[in-house]
Structures are given as C-alpha cells and as structure tokens.
Scaffold this motif. Structure first.
Motif, PDB file in Angstrom:
ATOM      1  N   VAL A 306      57.001   1.455  43.401  1.00  0.00           N
ATOM      2  CA  VAL A 306      58.098   1.803  42.496  1.00  0.00           C
ATOM      3  C   VAL A 306      57.622   2.961  41.633  1.00  0.00           C
ATOM      4  O   VAL A 306      56.572   2.871  40.978  1.00  0.00           O
ATOM      5  CB  VAL A 306      58.493   0.603  41.611  1.00  0.00           C
ATOM      6  CG1 VAL A 306      59.581   1.015  40.618  1.00  0.00           C
ATOM      7  CG2 VAL A 306      58.962  -0.564  42.457  1.00  0.00           C
ATOM      8  N   THR A 307      58.353   4.073  41.636  1.00  0.00           N
ATOM      9  CA  THR A 307      57.897   5.283  40.962  1.00  0.00           C
ATOM     10  C   THR A 307      59.065   6.019  40.319  1.00  0.00           C
ATOM     11  O   THR A 307      60.213   5.866  40.735  1.00  0.00           O
ATOM     12  CB  THR A 307      57.180   6.216  41.961  1.00  0.00           C
ATOM     13  OG1 THR A 307      56.780   7.409  41.300  1.00  0.00           O
ATOM     14  CG2 THR A 307      58.084   6.569  43.136  1.00  0.00           C
ATOM     15  N   ASN A 308      58.752   6.816  39.286  1.00  0.00           N
ATOM     16  CA  ASN A 308      59.786   7.685  38.709  1.00  0.00           C
ATOM     17  C   ASN A 308      59.611   9.133  39.142  1.00  0.00           C
ATOM     18  O   ASN A 308      60.199  10.043  38.566  1.00  0.00           O
ATOM     19  CB  ASN A 308      59.787   7.584  37.183  1.00  0.00           C
ATOM     20  CG  ASN A 308      58.524   8.192  36.558  1.00  0.00           C
ATOM     21  OD1 ASN A 308      57.506   8.338  37.232  1.00  0.00           O
ATOM     22  ND2 ASN A 308      58.590   8.523  35.272  1.00  0.00           N
ATOM     23  N   SER A 309      58.756   9.336  40.162  1.00  0.00           N
ATOM     24  CA  SER A 309      58.507  10.699  40.649  1.00  0.00           C
ATOM     25  C   SER A 309      58.184  10.654  42.132  1.00  0.00           C
ATOM     26  O   SER A 309      57.377   9.825  42.572  1.00  0.00           O
ATOM     27  CB  SER A 309      57.348  11.326  39.864  1.00  0.00           C
ATOM     28  OG  SER A 309      57.067  12.616  40.340  1.00  0.00           O
ATOM     29  N   GLY A 310      58.795  11.561  42.886  1.00  0.00           N
ATOM     30  CA  GLY A 310      58.627  11.544  44.336  1.00  0.00           C
ATOM     31  C   GLY A 310      57.224  11.872  44.796  1.00  0.00           C
ATOM     32  O   GLY A 310      56.682  11.240  45.702  1.00  0.00           O
ATOM     33  N   GLY A 311      56.595  12.886  44.185  1.00  0.00           N
ATOM     34  CA  GLY A 311      55.268  13.312  44.614  1.00  0.00           C
ATOM     35  C   GLY A 311      54.230  12.205  44.546  1.00  0.00           C
ATOM     36  O   GLY A 311      53.540  11.920  45.541  1.00  0.00           O
ATOM     37  N   PRO A 312      54.058  11.560  43.386  1.00  0.00           N
ATOM     38  CA  PRO A 312      53.109  10.444  43.317  1.00  0.00           C
ATOM     39  C   PRO A 312      53.444   9.314  44.282  1.00  0.00           C
ATOM     40  O   PRO A 312      52.539   8.657  44.816  1.00  0.00           O
ATOM     41  CB  PRO A 312      53.220   9.984  41.862  1.00  0.00           C
ATOM     42  CG  PRO A 312      53.627  11.206  41.119  1.00  0.00           C
ATOM     43  CD  PRO A 312      54.553  11.931  42.049  1.00  0.00           C
ATOM     44  N   GLY A 313      54.740   9.099  44.517  1.00  0.00           N
ATOM     45  CA  GLY A 313      55.119   8.069  45.487  1.00  0.00           C
ATOM     46  C   GLY A 313      54.631   8.406  46.882  1.00  0.00           C
ATOM     47  O   GLY A 313      54.151   7.536  47.625  1.00  0.00           O
ATOM     48  N   ILE A 314      54.709   9.683  47.260  1.00  0.00           N
ATOM     49  CA  ILE A 314      54.212  10.119  48.577  1.00  0.00           C
ATOM     50  C   ILE A 314      52.698   9.968  48.645  1.00  0.00           C
ATOM     51  O   ILE A 314      52.142   9.519  49.655  1.00  0.00           O
ATOM     52  CB  ILE A 314      54.641  11.576  48.845  1.00  0.00           C
ATOM     53  CG1 ILE A 314      56.166  11.667  48.948  1.00  0.00           C
ATOM     54  CG2 ILE A 314      53.987  12.106  50.117  1.00  0.00           C
ATOM     55  CD1 ILE A 314      56.689  13.088  48.976  1.00  0.00           C
ATOM     56  N   LEU A 315      52.006  10.354  47.566  1.00  0.00           N
ATOM     57  CA  LEU A 315      50.552  10.188  47.531  1.00  0.00           C
ATOM     58  C   LEU A 315      50.161   8.725  47.703  1.00  0.00           C
ATOM     59  O   LEU A 315      49.204   8.394  48.413  1.00  0.00           O
ATOM     60  CB  LEU A 315      49.989  10.719  46.208  1.00  0.00           C
ATOM     61  CG  LEU A 315      49.990  12.232  46.004  1.00  0.00           C
ATOM     62  CD1 LEU A 315      49.515  12.576  44.599  1.00  0.00           C
ATOM     63  CD2 LEU A 315      49.107  12.912  47.043  1.00  0.00           C
ATOM     64  N   ALA A 317      51.954   6.396  49.201  1.00  0.00           N
ATOM     65  CA  ALA A 317      52.237   6.005  50.585  1.00  0.00           C
ATOM     66  C   ALA A 317      51.142   6.494  51.520  1.00  0.00           C
ATOM     67  O   ALA A 317      50.711   5.776  52.431  1.00  0.00           O
ATOM     68  CB  ALA A 317      53.604   6.555  51.013  1.00  0.00           C
ATOM     69  N   ASP A 318      50.676   7.737  51.301  1.00  0.00           N
ATOM     70  CA  ASP A 318      49.562   8.250  52.105  1.00  0.00           C
ATOM     71  C   ASP A 318      48.317   7.387  51.921  1.00  0.00           C
ATOM     72  O   ASP A 318      47.604   7.084  52.886  1.00  0.00           O
ATOM     73  CB  ASP A 318      49.242   9.698  51.715  1.00  0.00           C
ATOM     74  CG  ASP A 318      50.297  10.683  52.191  1.00  0.00           C
ATOM     75  OD1 ASP A 318      51.088  10.313  53.081  1.00  0.00           O
ATOM     76  OD2 ASP A 318      50.334  11.811  51.671  1.00  0.00           O
ATOM     77  N   ALA A 319      48.033   7.006  50.671  1.00  0.00           N
ATOM     78  CA  ALA A 319      46.863   6.171  50.389  1.00  0.00           C
ATOM     79  C   ALA A 319      46.986   4.813  51.074  1.00  0.00           C
ATOM     80  O   ALA A 319      46.000   4.272  51.583  1.00  0.00           O
ATOM     81  CB  ALA A 319      46.714   5.987  48.882  1.00  0.00           C
ATOM     82  N   CYS A 320      48.186   4.281  51.120  1.00  0.00           N
ATOM     83  CA  CYS A 320      48.417   2.989  51.782  1.00  0.00           C
ATOM     84  C   CYS A 320      48.114   3.084  53.269  1.00  0.00           C
ATOM     85  O   CYS A 320      47.481   2.191  53.849  1.00  0.00           O
ATOM     86  CB  CYS A 320      49.854   2.547  51.544  1.00  0.00           C
ATOM     87  SG  CYS A 320      50.257   0.938  52.267  1.00  0.00           S
ATOM     88  N   GLU A 321      48.535   4.176  53.895  1.00  0.00           N
ATOM     89  CA  GLU A 321      48.323   4.339  55.334  1.00  0.00           C
ATOM     90  C   GLU A 321      46.844   4.441  55.708  1.00  0.00           C
ATOM     91  O   GLU A 321      46.466   4.190  56.844  1.00  0.00           O
ATOM     92  CB  GLU A 321      49.062   5.587  55.827  1.00  0.00           C
ATOM     93  CG  GLU A 321      50.578   5.446  55.845  1.00  0.00           C
ATOM     94  CD  GLU A 321      51.041   4.334  56.773  1.00  0.00           C
ATOM     95  OE1 GLU A 321      50.578   4.298  57.931  1.00  0.00           O
ATOM     96  OE2 GLU A 321      51.838   3.496  56.332  1.00  0.00           O
ATOM     97  N   LYS A 322      46.002   4.812  54.741  1.00  0.00           N
ATOM     98  CA  LYS A 322      44.564   4.927  54.994  1.00  0.00           C
ATOM     99  C   LYS A 322      43.823   3.608  54.811  1.00  0.00           C
ATOM    100  O   LYS A 322      42.605   3.564  54.946  1.00  0.00           O
ATOM    101  CB  LYS A 322      43.964   5.990  54.072  1.00  0.00           C
ATOM    102  CG  LYS A 322      44.498   7.392  54.334  1.00  0.00           C
ATOM    103  CD  LYS A 322      43.992   8.382  53.295  1.00  0.00           C
ATOM    104  CE  LYS A 322      44.601   9.760  53.525  1.00  0.00           C
ATOM    105  NZ  LYS A 322      44.208  10.730  52.471  1.00  0.00           N
TER     106      LYS A 322
END
Length: 700
Positions: A306-315, A317-322
């Motif tokens: 849950v985020t108020n900004s798209g960029g950190p949310g993508i980061l 998600a990337d961290a989760c995939e690793k």
C-alpha cells in the motif's frame, strides 16, 4: 554448565568489584557507579587496597575481607593480579566472575597461557567466567549494570551478546537514541569459558527476552552450538551478525569442494540449518529484531503493498520478486472495496497506489481492506512525505491496525526530516520503520523463512549399509605410507565398501593389458592416468575418452603415460585405468565435503563442468544428512531443472543421486582422518548414478 550458576551470574544478590576506584573515569569506578545507577538492590562490595569509601560504599582492602559465596565478582585489575584475585575468590566459594582486564589471548603466548590457567581454575571450581577482555554484562530487569559503559540501556525485551566490547559501547549509545531497550546485554570478550552457546541456552529459557541477538566472529564447538540453536529457535527467534565473511578458509583447499566451501559458507549453512536469522549489518540486525519481537510471523508468502506513490511501489514490487515472497493477487471483493474507497485514477491492484494526496483516513481504510483479504499474508505500507500526507496521524493509524492484526504490517516512511515524528511514533510502539522498501521486504522474507523453518519436521537420519573395516584398511595403509591423498585407482575399494556404483574399471600396467581390458569390456572406453601423486588428471592431460579400437587404445596409453612421466618426473606411474564410457544421456554432477574447523563436514552438491568451476552453482549442508536433506540439496541448485529433464530429456534417477550423498555423509562421519573428499564426476541418468572418479585428502 549448571543453569543455577548462570542464574547467580545474571541475577546476583552479592557483587564484588575487584579493582574499584574512587577516581571518576577509571574502569573500577565506572562499574561501581553503573551498578548503583542501575538500581542494584543487593549488596555491593568495592575492593581496593587503599580502603576508604567509593560512592558512599565502604571499601574492602582485599578479598580476605569479603564474605564467602559471592555471587558475582567483577575483576578490573592489572593482568598480573587477575589470576591471584580469582584464586582467592574461588577459595571463598565464588559463583561467577567477569574479567574486564585485557592483555590475554589477544596479545600473544604469555597472555594465552594466563587465560588458559584462569579458565582451568574456573572450571575446577564451577565458576561461570565471562571474558577476559570484555565490557561486562547488564540485566535491566534485575538492576544489574556490571560494565564500564558510559550509557545506561533502556529496559526492553531484546537480549544481545557480542564478542566485540567496542561494538557493544557503540550499539548501546545508538540504541538509546533509537529508543531500543534490552533485557540482557553481554560482552563475551575472549570467551575463556562462557561463550555464545551458554548464552543461547540460558537466554532461550529467559522469559524476559523475546528475541536473542548476537554479533560473532567465530564459534567454539560449532556442532554443540548448532544443537543448542536448533532447540532455542523452535521457540524463540535468534538473529546474528557474523563478521569476517571472507574466503580465507579456502586458501589451503586442494579440490573444487574445498575451494568453494570457505568458512563463511559453513556459517551460512549452520545458521540456515539451525533456524538462525542472519543479519548483514548492524542496522538490519535491529530492524529484524524489532520486527520479530513485535509482529506476528506471516502464515504464507503473499505480500500486498500500500503506497501513496507509484515509484516506491514499483521498487517494492521489484524487491519482492528478488525474494522467495510473492506479490499477492487481491481478491475481487478486495478490489471492489478499494474501488469504492479510492479516487478513480488510483490503482486498486497490487501495489495499491492510494495517490499522493492520501490523508490518514484513506491510509487507514485502505490498509484495513487489504488486511481483510484472506489471500494476503503480510503488508508493506509505504509513505512518501507529500505536502498533503498526514504523517503523524498515519503512523498512529498504522500502530492501531498493526497491533490488532494477525498479519505483519511493516512500515516504510521514506525520507528523514519530515517523517521523523511518524517514525518516532512507530518506534515507540515497537514497530520497525524502514527508510527504503528493499530492506523492509527482506525483513518480511526473513520472518517468512523463519516461519517455514519452524514448521519443518525434525530430521530422521538413516545409516546406509557399508563395510567400515574395509574402507579403514585403505585409509590406514595410505596414512602409514605417509600419503596425504587417496586417488581413484587406490580408492575404488573405499567406494565399494560404501556400495557406491562405479563404471567397470581395470588397471592396465602396459599397453597390451590396456588393449585386452578394452576388448573385454567393449568399446568405447576411456583411459585415465593411474598415479598416487597425480590427483588432478587434467593437469597432465591424463584422460582420453571414446577410444574405439585397439590402435586408439594402444596409442592413448603411450601418449598418457609418457606425457605424465615428462610433466611429473617425481610421480610413480602405475599405468592407466581402462574404464567403460558412461551412457550418452548421463548428466555430470559433483559431490564432496570439506571438514570445517568449527562445524565439521560441510557437504557440497552441484552440476559438474562449468556449473561448479565458473558459475559455482552448488548447495551446501553440514553433517548429518537425512534423505529429505539430500533431496533438498539437489532441488536447491539453480540448474535443478536440467536434472529434472528439459526438451524431451528424461529426469535423472534422483533416488540414486540421494544415495550417493548419503554414502558420502556416512564416510565423512566414519573417518575424521578424511579432511576433504570429492566424487567428480558422478554420472547420472534415468537409471543409475556412477562415481566415475574420486579423491580424498587425508590428515593424521
């Protein structure tokens, strides 16, 4: 060690400070002042030949003036006076001691000898001895601060032990500023007697400690350490930071296995098998500690963001995939509830972007909806300090929801100045708050991995059939001849004793014998140099493959033996091994072990060829090995799917591969004289596994 002695150590009723001083700034004065400042309720006896008083307490002029049966003595006198003081105290029934004085093992042989005498004295009198060369010990609940630290710790539920006293001082100061408290705080120093295993055993049963933290540089008796850690980690998280993560231990290795199995691999494997969570730096150590101490463990791998900004949310998600975590697929009901709550341009899929103008109420409702989703096992909440965000109110809402949730809620308030008050609210409530998404996601992964470890059944070990006496004859004969290695043509009897299948092989001492052997077993065949001094055959180009007829076999024999004699004139050349070729569909794997000084045999498995030499795609496990562990090693390499079969190739016989690993494990257990062993290659197809070559390194 008797736990009652450790109880006297951590909760003494009588404490003597040997080397107490009336001069502020001296160690002996700091210990007395710290004990009083901590609120010690027992009897405190400063000891100094000058007598007088210190901090209002009457000073004993010597140990002889102390009562018998002192619970704890803190010794801070020059090195040459430590042992005599300890001898006097032991004669009066001392139960435990802290030696703060330095100048022992860490400075050379003389100091080492003194430390050994001190340890032997403590053992013979049943004294729990901490140090020497340490900061001391604290027990906040018991009003004990037997250290010379300038910082009084806050009370808390984290227990911490460290080999480095200087690091202890820095951590105490940092933790005070971060509002982090401790139940117990122990500086181990040189570990003349008390070590991390004793601390684990005691702190594992300590009701005041929810999480055990440690900084270690080396472990004494690694196998006992692992047994204790496994027991403790079943009920309580243990998080450790290991220093000295280098490959120095591999310098003397003479095999692929030894070169890859450096000392840090052994610690990494020991932690994983014991359930210990490994932190990579001090900040991560305490972020993990807060998470484990105050959040429930995730019941699955699915994470929602849950985020108020798209960029950190993508980061994030990337961290989760690793990691081994998964991005949760939100249920249709959750998506509908979010659509009803959020603006039409918000993202209602994971990551859930509630837009930069989100206030505290929108954060609260979105987090509540996501937590209600049965497909979500953990939530990472991200906040960037936009002009509209209500940082403190949002932090308060997160605390409220996290405390009543059965799922972990990890917060990441990005930035420093503007979010400091929100972070303070979270930290005061005991919730971890991260500056960036990546370490936050790694903390969730660590909690999930620990939850999985606790669910694992206790391993069941089997004893493969073997003829230990037959193998022993080969090994003892080699040692009696002064050999440091056993190579393939000598070690085939060892393989046979452990029921390990090998390709049909014959030793040929001349070219005519080689031809007869090849015709008898049928071409194609392989020829390999046979010499007790040549363990790496490729160094002398001592292998020829796929020889199809009499002329090729004869020529290969002459080429191999003459080249070996030229390149290694010191080596005894017994001839060549003539060996049947492996099936065309066989995969090449490598198994081996190296005996780690702390933890014993470290087993290794991987695909052969470039996979081990270049990619180092290998799995490790410390002995003993169960069949489930063997399959786990096989499955854990990145190239496992090549063994499972791709593009029409059949799956290899994994059971026979597991049998080879179990036989190697038994060999490592049976013969401590074998320092390293390697079966390379092991050729495996859908029917069987064959050990095509082997070597062992011996030590008396």
């Amino acid at each position: 060690m008797d736990q009652r002695v450790l109880h006297a150590f951590f909760a003494p009723r009588t404490v003597a400070v040997i080397g107490a001083s009336a001069t502020p700034g001296k160690i002996g004065h700091s210990v007395v002042a710290n004990m009083l400042a901590a609120g010690f309720k027992g009897r405190l006896f400063p000891v100094n030949p000058k007598g007088g008083s210190i901090e209002g307490l009457a000073v004993a002029r010597g140990v002889s003036e102390l009562p018998g049966g002192i619970d704890l003595a803190v010794i801070a006198v020059p090195r040459e006076h430590v042992l005599p003081a300890l001898e006097e105290l032991a004669a009066k029934g001392l139960k435990s001691a802290i030696v703060i004085t330095s100048g022992f093992r860490e400075v050379g042989r003389e100091g080492y000898d003194l430390e050994q005498k001190m340890a032997e004295l403590a053992k013979s009198h049943g004294i729990a001895l901490l140090g020497p060369n340490c900061l001391g010990m604290m027990n906040t609940a018991g009003g004990i601060n037997a250290t010379f630290s300038a910082t009084q710790p806050l009370p808390g539920d984290l227990a911490f032990c460290s080999q480095s006293g200087a690091l202890c001082v820095a951590i105490l100061d940092w933790a005070r500023g971060e509002n982090i408290g401790f139940s117990k705080f122990v500086s181990l120093g040189n570990k003349a007697l008390l070590n991390e295993t004793h601390m684990l055993r005691f702190l594992g049963a300590d009701l005041a400690s929810k999480v055990i933290l440690g900084y270690i540089e080396n472990v004494d008796n690694g196998e006992e350490f692992m047994r204790t850690a496994r027991q403790v980690c079943r009920t309580k998280p243990v998080i450790m930071l290991k220093a000295g993560s280098t490959a120095a231990g591999a310098k003397a290795a003479s095999s692929h296995t030894g070169a890859i199995a450096g000392s840090d691999k052994a610690y990494e494997t020991a932690f994983r098998q014991s359930g210990i969570v490994r932190a990579r730096d001090v900040e991560s150590l305490f972020c993990l500690a807060e998470a484990f101490a105050n959040l429930p463990l995730p019941k699955g791998p699915n994470v929602a963001i849950v985020t108020n900004s798209g960029g950190p949310g993508i980061l994030a998600a990337d961290a989760c995939e690793k990691t081994r975590l998964h991005m949760a697929r939100l249920s249709p009901e959750t998506i509908q509830r979010l659509q009803a709550l959020l603006p039409p341009y918000a993202s209602v899929y994971n990551p859930v972007d509630i837009i930069g103008d989100a206030n505290a109420e929108r954060y609260r409702k979105a987090l509540e909806i996501v937590l209600d989703d049965p497909l979500v096992h953990a939530v990472l909440l991200l906040l960037t300090p936009t002009a509209m965000v209500e940082i403190e109110a949002t932090a308060t809402a997160v605390v409220h929801l996290a405390r009543r949730s059965e799922k972990p809620v990890v917060a990441c308030f990005m930035g420093r100045t503007h979010v400091s008050d929100g972070k303070r609210i979270l930290r005061t409530a005991g919730l971890p708050c991260y500056a960036f998404p990546e370490p936050a996601m790694r903390s969730i992964e660590a909690m999930y991995a620990y939850a999985l470890w606790r669910q694992k059944p206790v391993p069941v070990y089997e004893s493969p059939p073997r003829d230990v006496q037959a193998a022993s004859r080969v090994i003892e004969e080699a040692l009696s001849r002064g050999q440091s290695e056993i190579v393939e043509f000598q070690g085939r009897d060892v393989l046979g004793a452990y029921n390990l299948p090998t390709p049909r092989t014959m030793l040929a001492r001349g070219s005519d014998e080689a031809v007869r052997a090849a015709l008898e077993m049928g071409v194609p065949v392989a020829l390999k140099i046979a010499s007790p001094q040549i363990s790496h055959k490729t160094d002398v180009r001592g292998v020829a493959l796929n020889l199809m007829g009499e002329a090729e076999v004869r020529q290969a024999f002459w080429d191999i033996t003459s080249r070996a004699q030229r390149l290694r004139p010191d080596a005894y050349i017994a001839g060549c091994l003539v060996q049947e070729m492996a099936p065309q569909d066989a995969q090449e794997v490598i198994v081996g072990f190296k005996r780690d000084e702390q933890f014993g045999p470290l087993l290794m498995f991987g695909l052969g060829g470039i996979h081990v030499e270049i990619l180092k795609d290998v799995a490790f496990h410390l002995n003993p090995l169960s069949r489930d562990d063997a399959f786990g090693m096989i499955r854990s390499i990145r190239s496992y799917m090549l063994l499972k079969g791709v593009r029409g190739t059949p799956c290899v016989n994994l059971n026979t591969l597991a049998d080879v690993l179990l036989a190697l494990s038994a060999l490592a257990h049976d013969f401590p004289q074998v320092y390293e062993a390697e079966f390379n290659p092991v050729l495996v197809n859908h029917e069987r596994a064959l050990v095509a070559d082997m070597r062992m390194t011996l030590r008396a």
